[in-house]
Every structure is written in C-alpha cells, then in structure tokens.
Design a protein around this motif. Sequence first.
Motif, short mmCIF file in Angstrom:
data_model
loop_
_atom_site.label_atom_id
_atom_site.label_comp_id
_atom_site.label_asym_id
_atom_site.label_seq_id
_atom_site.Cartn_x
_atom_site.Cartn_y
_atom_site.Cartn_z
N VAL A 16 -9.56 -3.93 -3.19
CA VAL A 16 -8.82 -4.20 -4.07
C VAL A 16 -7.84 -3.23 -4.43
O VAL A 16 -6.39 -3.59 -4.45
CB VAL A 16 -9.38 -4.44 -5.77
CG1 VAL A 16 -10.20 -3.27 -6.18
CG2 VAL A 16 -8.41 -4.53 -6.75
N ALA A 17 -8.00 -1.94 -3.93
CA ALA A 17 -7.10 -0.90 -4.26
C ALA A 17 -5.96 -1.01 -3.14
O ALA A 17 -4.76 -0.93 -3.35
CB ALA A 17 -7.79 0.44 -3.86
N ALA A 18 -6.42 -1.64 -1.98
CA ALA A 18 -5.38 -1.73 -0.77
C ALA A 18 -4.58 -3.16 -1.22
O ALA A 18 -3.30 -2.96 -1.03
CB ALA A 18 -6.34 -2.09 0.31
N ARG A 19 -5.11 -3.90 -1.93
CA ARG A 19 -4.24 -5.12 -2.18
C ARG A 19 -3.37 -4.92 -3.22
O ARG A 19 -2.11 -5.29 -3.16
CB ARG A 19 -5.30 -6.15 -2.67
CG ARG A 19 -4.55 -7.67 -2.95
CD ARG A 19 -4.18 -8.29 -1.72
NE ARG A 19 -3.93 -9.82 -1.76
CZ ARG A 19 -3.22 -10.38 -1.07
NH1 ARG A 19 -2.35 -9.64 0.06
NH2 ARG A 19 -3.14 -11.80 -1.11
N VAL A 20 -3.80 -4.21 -4.20
CA VAL A 20 -2.84 -3.53 -5.29
C VAL A 20 -1.72 -2.87 -4.80
O VAL A 20 -0.55 -3.16 -5.08
CB VAL A 20 -3.37 -2.80 -6.55
CG1 VAL A 20 -2.43 -2.26 -7.24
CG2 VAL A 20 -4.32 -3.77 -7.10
N ALA A 21 -2.04 -2.07 -3.91
CA ALA A 21 -1.02 -0.95 -3.35
C ALA A 21 -0.08 -2.01 -2.33
O ALA A 21 1.25 -1.71 -2.31
CB ALA A 21 -1.60 0.14 -2.33
N GLU A 22 -0.68 -3.02 -1.64
CA GLU A 22 0.32 -3.88 -0.86
C GLU A 22 1.23 -4.53 -1.66
O GLU A 22 2.26 -4.73 -1.18
CB GLU A 22 -0.63 -4.72 -0.10
CG GLU A 22 0.05 -5.88 0.83
CD GLU A 22 -0.93 -6.95 1.34
OE1 GLU A 22 -2.16 -6.99 1.08
OE2 GLU A 22 -0.47 -7.84 1.90
N LEU A 23 0.76 -5.04 -2.78
CA LEU A 23 1.75 -6.02 -3.69
C LEU A 23 2.75 -5.17 -4.21
O LEU A 23 3.97 -5.42 -4.22
CB LEU A 23 1.01 -6.70 -4.60
CG LEU A 23 0.15 -7.87 -4.21
CD1 LEU A 23 -0.38 -8.49 -5.26
CD2 LEU A 23 1.15 -9.07 -3.85
N GLU A 24 2.27 -4.15 -4.58
CA GLU A 24 3.18 -2.90 -5.15
C GLU A 24 4.28 -2.80 -3.91
O GLU A 24 5.63 -2.40 -4.54
CB GLU A 24 2.66 -1.40 -5.47
CG GLU A 24 1.92 -1.81 -6.71
CD GLU A 24 2.81 -1.97 -8.11
OE1 GLU A 24 4.15 -1.46 -8.11
OE2 GLU A 24 2.54 -2.70 -8.96
N HIS A 25 4.08 -2.32 -2.95
CA HIS A 25 4.82 -2.12 -1.73
C HIS A 25 5.89 -3.22 -1.66
O HIS A 25 7.05 -3.05 -1.35
CB HIS A 25 4.15 -1.67 -0.54
CG HIS A 25 4.89 -1.43 0.76
ND1 HIS A 25 5.94 -0.24 0.80
CD2 HIS A 25 5.15 -2.34 1.82
CE1 HIS A 25 6.54 -0.63 1.91
NE2 HIS A 25 6.07 -1.60 2.56
N LYS A 26 5.31 -4.29 -1.52
CA LYS A 26 5.97 -5.61 -0.96
C LYS A 26 6.93 -5.99 -2.18
O LYS A 26 8.27 -6.20 -1.75
CB LYS A 26 5.19 -6.79 -0.68
CG LYS A 26 4.62 -6.72 0.72
CD LYS A 26 3.78 -7.81 1.03
CE LYS A 26 3.50 -7.62 2.45
NZ LYS A 26 2.12 -8.29 2.97
N LEU A 27 6.68 -5.91 -3.46
CA LEU A 27 7.59 -6.25 -4.68
C LEU A 27 8.51 -5.07 -4.86
O LEU A 27 9.52 -5.23 -5.34
CB LEU A 27 6.69 -6.63 -5.86
CG LEU A 27 5.87 -7.67 -5.74
CD1 LEU A 27 4.57 -7.86 -6.82
CD2 LEU A 27 6.73 -8.95 -5.93
#
Lengths: 589, 93
Positions: A24-35
């Motif tokens: 989940v931490a990686a997924r949140v970081a991924e979305l933050e990065h992409k957005l």
Amino acid sequence: MLIGTAPQGAPARPAGVPGQEERVAARVAELEHKLGDPTDETNEVSYTRLLQDDEAGEISAAGERILDAAVLNADFVPRAEGGRLERIDTLVRVMRSVFRRDVTLGLGYGVTSFMAGVNVWTEGDADQRARFARILLDGGKVSVAYHELAHGNDFVRNEFEARPSVDGGYLLNGEKQVINNADRAAAWVLFGRTNPAPGSRSHSVFFAERAGLDASTYRVLPRYDAVGVRGCHLSGLHFDNTPLPDTALVGELGKGVELALRAFQITRSAVPGMALGATDTSLRTVVRFALGRQLYRKSVMDIPHAKATLSAAFLDLLICDSLSLAATRAVHLLPEETSVYAAATKYLVPKLLTEAMHELSIVLGARFYVREGEFGIFQKHIRDLPVLSLGHAGSAACQATIIPQLPRLARRAWFSDDPAPAALFRLRDDLDEIPFADLTLASGRDRLSASLIAAIDELPSGTPEERTVHAIALKMMDELRRLQEAGSSLAPEDRTALASPATFALADRYTVLLAAASVIGVWQQARTAEDPFLADPAWAAAALHRLARRLGQNPPDLPAAAEARVHDEVLRRFHDRTSYDLYDAPLAG
Amino acid sequence: MPVPTTGHTVESLTTWLGERIALYLKRQPAEIDPTVPLAEYGLDSVAAFSLCGDIEEDFDFILEPTAAWDYPTVQALAEHLIKEFDAAKGGAA
C-alpha cells in the motif's frame, strides 16, 4: 519507510516479498508521483487545471488518463479475482491521494465502480465476478443504479421493475435517476422490483452488461447540473421492456434489500475516509494562507483564533481517520458488527469534515469566496464534499440504521462484550481477506465501545496529557451508561424510521462515543509504534477534548503543552509535505 | 422479563404480535388483520428490525433480524415462531 510491527498470528512471509504494508505504501507513493504536485501550475492535474475542468463541467481527462495508466480500477477488484484489493483500510489510503486533488475524480473515476463491485463480490457467482473483474481490469466503468428520486433512501418503495418474463429472464421497466457514469459505463448494477408485493423481499440486484442489451429499448437521460462534483456524469436510465438474461441476477431473487444493506456496509465504512483527503488539502491550503498573509502586523498564523482553528481541523481529521480506521478494519475483524460502525462512520465523518471546512473558511475570509487562484481549490472542495453525505445513505438514513439496534446493544452488548482485538486499531498490521459472506444486518454486539471500557483500567496517568485522556475516557463511560439507560427504554414508535428527534440525537451521541473509543484505541496501539506524534498522548488528549465538548461534557482543561504539540505538528507536516491524517504520508505537494 | 418459549400457541403469539405491532403503528390491536402484510400497514423496514429485537428480548430467543421480512404477516410470523420455539426445545432436550 514505516513498517508496522508484525501482527500476532500473521502468516509467515518469505524475506524480500513485499507484504501488505509495503504494497500500500508503494501504491500511494506511485499515485502521488504520477499525479504530481497539484500546486505546480504546469502539472496537467494541478488545482488550477482541476478548477478549470470544474468550471467547464468536465471530469479531468488528464486525471482519468493517469489513473487509467496506473490501472486504479484494479484496486477495486479483489486479489482473488485478479485485482489488488486486499484491505478496505488500505484502499482508503490509496483513494485519499485522488480525493485530495479532486472529489469529482475520486467519485467519477472510481468510487462508483467500487460501490457497484461490492454487490457482485458479496453475492455474485464465479462467472459474474470474473466478468465484472474483466470490465474493470480492461479500464471500463460500472454504474451503481439504485436511486429513484421519488423514494430517496426509502428504497424498499422503489418502483423500477425487473419483472420475471414468461420466456425466462427479466424485463426492465422504469427509470433510475442521478446515476454516476450512467452514460459511459460498460455495465450497471441495478436494483429492481421483482415482486409487486410491499415489503423487503420484493427487490433484487442485477448485473446488466450494456453490450448484451437491446439498445432500442433503453436510453440514457440528460445530465443533471449539480452544485458540486460538477464534472461527474450524473444522469439516469430509462428502460422500456428491456430483456435481461437470467444470468444477470446477483444473489437470490427477492433478497436485494438484504444484499444492498450488507454490501454497502463496506462502502459506507470506506468512502468517508477517502473523502477525508479533500479536507486534508483544505487544511493545507489554509495553513499556506495563514503563514503568508499579514494582518495587524502579524501573520494570520499568529492570531490565536486562527491558530486554534487550524489545530482543531487537524484534530477533526485525526478523529475522522480513527473512526474510519476502526470501521474499515472491522469489516475484516468484526464483520458481524460492521453495520453499526459503517453507519456511524457514514454519519459522523462527513458531518465533522463539513464543519471543519466551515471553520477553516472563516480563517480564509474573503479568499474563500474566490473561485480561482492559489486558494480556489478550497471553494471547490467545500462545494464537492457535501455530496458525501447525500450519496447512498443520507445522514438520517444512517441514524435510522443505528436506532433499531440501540435497545439490543443497550441490553446485550454494552458493559458486557469483550473488547475488540488490538489489531482493529493498528494502522499497518496485515489483515485477512475481506469476509464478504460474514457481513450481517445486525448482531447486537459492540466490541468497539467495549474497548473504551477496557481501556479505562489500562490507560497510563503519569503525565498531564495522559490524565486528560483518562479523565475523558471516564466521562465517555458515563455517557455510555446514559445511552444504555435511554436505549433500553425507547418506546416502540421511537424504534422506527419515524422516531423522535431525541432518538436521532441518541444515535448522534453514540457515534461520537464510537469516535472517542477509536481515538483511544489508536493511541493505545500507537504508544509502542515508531511514529512519535501518534505515540504522544497530546493528540489523543486534544482530540478527546473536542469530542467531550461536542457532547456537552465538561472536560478538564487541556494542558497548554498538548495544544502546542498539535500546532507544531500542523506546521511540521505543512513544511515536510506530509498528510494530515493518521499516516503522515509523504505527498507530492 | 423474558417469557418462556414453551406453552405458546399460534393464537397466543398472534395476540402478542398484534399488540406489539399496534404499538409501532399507533393503532388498536383489533385493527391489525393477521393475514395482511405488515408493510401494507406502513410498518417500515426499520420497525421490522426492531420487532425482531423485541421478540428476542421478550422470549429470550435469538431470531434472524430479517424474520419479519420473510414472514410478512402476523399469522406467518406466529407460525414461524412456533416452529422455531419447538425446534429450540427439541434441540435442548
């Protein structure tokens, strides 16, 4: 990276394989990065661009493209069906990144499909689950078409008909109104009357795939223009003898009300915590304003009222997140009790968030009324957020879910149930998969409030902050005793949807008590965790102080050091760009 | 005070249910026809839940919260309860 203590009884995991928390931490970081940074004007999903889309009544095309590329739909599909969904609390964390930027995108891209999905994951057969998963994983959307304007939350009176046909299958007749994505969804989950008899066994749920329908028999109704979420495709559907195959029926014929009430416990517990992201952004926006603006030769942040308002908003976010955490983890750990916690969350969280926004707007002053520029996102969030208490169970409907359970809780549960397992309050501990089949309409148990009672003997009382927590826990126990007295002597007419306002007020007080129990539970479990702010009793004391005052209790004064600690954290998170919730998660901006 | 689940008849339960439902609806018990669906009297789904809670409390007997949905008239519910009481008694013996 913050990794929680391994839970007792968690399945052993080979070293090097990421676990739930890492995922989940990686997924949140991924979305933050992409957005990306929403305050960066050159970002195609900046607040400025999102405001322009809102003015135009459009959902952000760039935002949808980014979420498509990230396959956000996979987060709504259980792992067993090929998706990423494993926990409700972690889904909330992921969706918060979207809601921080845009409620329209949160609802219009995702939540609608998730809401439709929980019905199919709960009662759909293997083939329906696979087909539903395929649609989402291919980037399609599914609408949840329950609503009929004439009946609101009284959906037992719904008229839209799915009449069993003599040739097998069903014939759809009637209208569904204010349905998100009705125009562009690949399928609709429909709630229809399958029996003309009155009562709660006359409706069924259908998974209708657009591709198989006779297009000459139905039409999409014109879009509604709304005050908020202006980019959402809110329209309706009109059916005129549309044939639907037998295979579209989800679960048993006539059990639609029960299915809806069970499945929606998941979304009621989850969606308010997702939308918390909008208030997180609003607080950050007002902190930026308060630090930058000079009045009376001081920055607004130095004005005691403004400073206190910002701290209060942060505390409300922590309170909301604590209740949201307990309710979403209860889906896994206490599924038989979730009906009450989900209704409490859907009732109280939107209310607290909306009130916090109002208070923040006062600090923002005239800037609050400006639709563009640096602070424009605030007025958009304040318009968008109320949709949260309107969709799929209004505030009063949530209270009405709690009211008939109060007498049973008063007689059977309170002061006699065992406390909830500690894992209910542990932010980062693994959970087993979602037990869809175990969700039930009412259980007569309440181990969340039992945790509060049990805590009274366990809470430390060394520091002034700890003594405040303990003193307020005692007041909350008195509150539960009063609720028990009132709840066990409710007159029959006060145990219906037409109960007196005083009975609705009882349900309100009970939800505040559940929020207090959640705060205490989260702090107790965090005391040994690695987050120094959550481990500190200051936030718990200050949060409980707010809840106690909300109930008209007369709590002891909050130690000044606790207020200072909370204020410092508001500033630290602003400068460090981390989230205003339980997770202190790194943000793109 | 819980009433024992033994010694009931469809008639005695019909009377008990009629009186209780009359309270919810603010009507006279005599006005409740045991064969008319409760929803037709305007008994909402919330009240139907509460009714099941009352049965649990007065008879000290755990009942599905949806019983009043599945047995939507006083008569059907009374017959269902008798069966359930008998089954419980059989189980206990």
